[in-house]
Scaffold this active site. Structure first.
Site, short mmCIF file in Angstrom:
data_model
loop_
_atom_site.label_atom_id
_atom_site.label_comp_id
_atom_site.label_asym_id
_atom_site.label_seq_id
_atom_site.Cartn_x
_atom_site.Cartn_y
_atom_site.Cartn_z
N LYS A 163 0.85 -1.20 0.00
CA LYS A 163 0.00 0.00 0.00
C LYS A 163 0.88 1.24 0.00
CE LYS A 163 -3.92 1.91 2.67
NZ LYS A 163 -4.73 1.75 3.89
N SER A 165 -9.78 1.61 2.88
CA SER A 165 -8.90 2.39 2.01
C SER A 165 -7.85 1.55 1.28
CB SER A 165 -8.20 3.46 2.83
OG SER A 165 -7.30 2.88 3.75
N SER A 188 -9.91 -0.53 7.16
CA SER A 188 -9.32 -0.34 5.83
C SER A 188 -8.61 -1.55 5.25
CB SER A 188 -8.35 0.84 5.86
OG SER A 188 -9.08 2.04 5.79
#
Lengths: 497, 95
Positions: free
Chosen positions: A78, A159, A183
């Site tokens: 990420k 997210s 997330s």
């Protein structure tokens, strides 16, 4: 080549160690797959050359019978983790051009174990969102399509949406994400993969761009519970550079993974049966309860009376911490700078242009709940609520070993939905924020499909530092559910070319 | 408690964010909706509840007091939009 894409991380390890496949072949297969699935926008940066170089080095080590636990395996990261010499964006314009001069502790642990960086995955800006539509680099598209509207593009959740989409689309064998209020778990549920948030303090936050420091945790996103366990084992470590890093050593997550759950006590909190819960989610949840029961677990229905206040509590605490953390983006030391007439204008214009709408909304909210006159009514109140939620869980864990809930109220929605209604978007997190506020380990495991043919996950929450029970129950659900559904775009890879 | 235009402007100024005139209505509306959710917490009596500031339950650990190499000025300034002689450069602060 197709064979490579359908390997689990555990299988790839075995075959790499047996020299049955090479890291160069494996890495190349995934880099090709990233290119073939580029329309999903799952990656912001692809580290092609670095990955192939790393693969060659891994192959050399493997040839000598050496190498770490993840030797030669490409991982998607990420884009919230700082990676030395590789652009790190947090999916925000304000970090335009930022190249970290250091490596986050979690990614350092991965590379020390022999893993290879495939690329940096897309996310909601500063990890704020549940749809991966707030990224400066554009929305991420889920590889899944519903059966009732197959032409509509769906969100992968957020997210950590890029990480989820990459694993689901087989453009990464495994990925890492971060979870502040859900997330990792919510996108895992939407994308039909496994996502785990460990106990707060297990993974060092050093080098992870901060959103809400008392909640942020890194975790694995994989196709199987075993893979999540392998990856988390490597990610977790005590780190003196993070003052909230846990000193307790992580037990071996694989040792109990396949053990019987006979006699374990599973709590089912009645407050999670909210009025708006779709019947199909409720049904899958019940199915999960029955699976665990038939494996010999005892089911206890429990009450956690403050559950309904968790969302409000979270949306006070997380923006409060975010407004403070994001004060550092001022155009002085890194990233974007706009308007140099005078310093106040520079700050204001840089922040106004550099942050997206959702990030600005949360900064304003955080500023409000921390401001003089409102602090007691909101921020202090939320801290007290956090204590009550903590007590709810404490009381529950006197009676039960783990807690089983749905991960999200519903299946994935279309890109663009909930955009104009932040509150509706926030409701996505209703089942994931309680464990976040209390720092508990939890996993989302895909267990079935909705009527529209989209994945639905169940969440297992465990006691502080009891990741072992969480993965063990998760593994039991996985075994019982036999979730084999694939998106059409992945099915193509299983066919012979 | 609710947010009006004036409060929103004040918050924006504190946060060094500009809200344009045509955005103001939407911004205020959205903030109000979210703050209505917060007001739900009024239902709970928390008078005797202690605020929770740390979920880890352990003391914050401290690093050993050792000399470490911090001579990395070039690295620190390498991402800066504007530098001069090894320093960050910002617009003039005192007229």
């Amino acid at each position: 080549m197709n064979d490579f894409l359908n390997l689990s991380l555990a299988e790839a390890r075995t075959r790499l160690a047996a020299r049955d496949i090479s890291s160069t072949e494996l890495t190349k297969a995934y880099l090709d797959r990233i290119e073939a699935t580029a329309s999903l926008n799952a990656y912001i940066t692809i580290t092609h050359e670095q990955a192939m170089l790393g693969a060659a080095q891994s192959d050399a080590r493997l040839a000598k019978g050496e190498g770490g636990i993840l030797e030669g395996i490409g991982i998607a990261v990420k884009d919230l983790f700082c990676t030395n010499g590789v652009q790190t964006t947090a999916a925000s314009r304000i970090l335009d051009g930022f190249i970290p001069m250091y490596e986050s502790t979690v990614t350092t642990n991965l590379w020390n174990a022999g893993a290879i960086l495939l690329g940096k995955t897309n996310l909601d800006e500063f990890a704020m969102g549940s749809s991966n539509t707030t990224s400066y680099y554009g929305a991420v598209e889920s590889p899944w399509r519903s059966t009732d509207a197959p032409d509509k593009k769906l969100v992968p959740g957020g997210s950590s949406g890029g990480s989820a989409a990459a694993v689901a689309a087989r453009s990464a064998i495994a990925a890492i994400g971060t979870d502040t209020g859900g997330s990792i778990r919510q996108p895992a549920s939407f994308s039909g993969i496994v996502g785990m948030k460990p106990t707060y303090g297990r993974c060092s936050r050093w080098g992870i761009i901060a959103f809400a420091s008392s909640l942020d945790q890194a975790g694995p996103m994989t196709r199987t519970v075993e893979d999540a366990s392998i990856l988390l084992q490597v990610m977790a470590s005590y780190d003196p550079k993070d003052s909230t890093s846990a000193q307790a050593a992580m037990p071996n997550l694989l040792s109990d993974l396949n053990k019987s759950i006979k006699g374990m006590i599973i709590g089912v909190p009645i407050e999670y049966q909210i009025d708006s819960l779709p019947e199909e989610t409720s049904k899958i949840w019940k199915q999960g309860v029955n699976w665990l029961k038939s494996e010999g677990a005892d089911i206890v229905y429990i009450s956690m009376p403050h559950t309904k206040y968790a969302l409000a509590t979270y949306y006070i605490i997380a923006p409060a911490e975010a407004s403070s953390n994001l004060a550092r983006y001022d155009g002085v030391r890194y990233g974007l700078r706009i308007n140099e007439k005078n310093i106040t204008d520079m700050y204001t214009h840089t922040r106004t242009e550099g942050f997206g709408e959702e990030v600005k909304r949360r900064i304003l909210l955080g500023t409000y709940v921390l401001s003089s006159g409102y602090y007691d009514a909101y921020y202090l109140k939320a801290q007290k609520m956090r204590n009550l939620l903590y007590q709810d869980f404490n009381q529950a864990f006197e009676k039960v070993d783990t807690i089983l809930t749905p991960t999200t109220p519903s299946d994935a929605f279309e890109i663009g939905d909930n955009k104009d209604d932040p509150l509706k978007m926030y409701l996505q997190d209703v089942f994931t924020v309680p464990a976040s506020l209390v720092g508990l380990p939890s996993i989302s495991v895909p267990v079935g499909l909705s009527k529209r043919g989209l994945p639905i996950g169940l969440q297992v929450i465990g006691r502080m530092f009891d990741e072992n029970s969480v993965v063990r129950i998760g593994r039991t659900l996985e075994r019982a559910a036999q979730f084999k559904a694939m998106t059409a775009m992945v099915e193509d890879t299983t066919k012979d070319e | 408690m609710s947010i009006d235009n004036l409060t929103a402007r004040k918050l924006a100024n504190l946060a060094r964010i500009e809200i344009s005139e045509d955005q103001l209505k939407d911004v205020v509306e959205n903030l109000r909706t979210i703050i209505r959710l917060f007001d739900q917490l009024d239902e709970v009596d928390t008078l005797s509840v202690k605020p929770m500031t740390d979920i880890t339950g352990h003391f914050l650990s401290q690093r050993d007091d050792l000399v470490i190499d911090t001579d990395c000025q070039d690295k620190i300034i390498s991402n800066a939009p504007k530098v001069d002689h090894g320093f960050f450069v910002v617009p003039r602060i005192i007229d």
